[in-house]
Scaffold this motif. Structure first.
Motif, PDB file in Angstrom:
ATOM      1  N   PRO A  78      34.056 -71.696  37.054  1.00  0.00           N
ATOM      2  CA  PRO A  78      33.618 -70.702  36.057  1.00  0.00           C
ATOM      3  C   PRO A  78      32.415 -71.177  35.277  1.00  0.00           C
ATOM      4  N   TRP A 101      28.758 -68.381  38.117  1.00  0.00           N
ATOM      5  CA  TRP A 101      29.887 -69.010  38.788  1.00  0.00           C
ATOM      6  C   TRP A 101      29.323 -69.854  39.927  1.00  0.00           C
ATOM      7  N   THR A 128      33.550 -61.278  40.095  1.00  0.00           N
ATOM      8  CA  THR A 128      32.652 -62.003  39.183  1.00  0.00           C
ATOM      9  C   THR A 128      31.221 -61.487  39.202  1.00  0.00           C
TER      10      THR A 128
END
Length: 238
Positions: A78, A101, A128
């Protein structure tokens, strides 16, 4: 239909920097989920391992397990946690750096072994939004040189949705030496924001397309032709 695969060939030959054979390198299925199922079923035997990038779309794991495959998860790293003040009054603020990411290459190397059969990469990534860079794909391809049995499945259903810093999404199939071991999957429903169309397709070398077709012909078999014609015409004017 021939009309649809010829349209897909016209649309993607330039993108993949080669003439895509419409009859031997394209498989049209009942949405991308159907193509994924056909691909997993064609490639996975009991005890084969598949690497999935976490978080991943929910159909991947059960479809792989249907064929007795073993799922190995590889979490994306992350982005750095930021102070909430950076998220205030974002409109028009060019100074806020985007979240990124990242792919853990060390963990990827550690997951690979002689039982690994495939890796699934989703780019642009759901949920994401990460777009794998050319450099990241090249490094993954470099690592895979030591594992010639591994096939890469590129879930590229959001291939028309990319953001700042990209004029087009990088493609694993365009990395040197990777065309022959990559299945790229797209979705008309995602391209045209009409997921009820249930039209998806794969682009892959002939030897892989034949394996996908071997499952496809006994699965959904064929699709509603007027919808295929509509998608073909929409692709040509998109």
């Amino acid at each position: 239909s021939v009309k649809l695969v010829e349209s897909i060939s016209r649309n993607y030959s330039d993108i993949f920097k080669r003439k895509i054979d419409p009859l031997n390198e394209i498989v049209v299925g009942n949405g991308a989920v159907s193509i994924l199922y056909n691909s997993f079923t064609a490639l996975i035997n009991p005890s084969d391992e598949a690497i999935l990038i976490e978080p991943f779309y929910d159909c991947y794991a059960p479809q792989i397990k249907f064929s007795g495959g073993i799922v190995k998860g590889l979490p994306l790293l992350p982005p750095e946690i930021k102070d909430k003040s950076e998220f205030l009054n974002l409109t028009g603020n060019k100074d806020v750096k985007p979240h990124k990411w990242t792919f853990d290459f060390t963990k990827f190397k550690n997951l690979l072994n002689q039982k690994t059969r495939l890796i699934v990469l989703n780019t642009p990534h759901n949920p994401t939004g990460k777009v794998f860079t050319f450099e990241e794909l090249s490094e993954i391809a470099k690592i895979l040189k030591d594992y010639p049995r591994v096939i890469v499945i590129m879930d590229e259903v959001y291939d028309r949705m990319f953001y700042e810093g990209f004029t087009e999404i990088p493609r694993m199939a365009n990395i040197e030496g990777m065309w022959e071991r990559t299945i790229s999957i797209m979705s008309a429903g995602k391209i045209f924001s009409a997921t009820g169309l249930r039209i998806g397709w794969s682009i892959a070398p002939k030897w892989l397309s034949q394996k996908i077709n071997a499952i496809h012909q006994y699965n959904s078999f064929c699709l509603y032709d007027p919808i295929q014609s509509a998608v073909a015409e929409a692709l040509d004017i998109a």
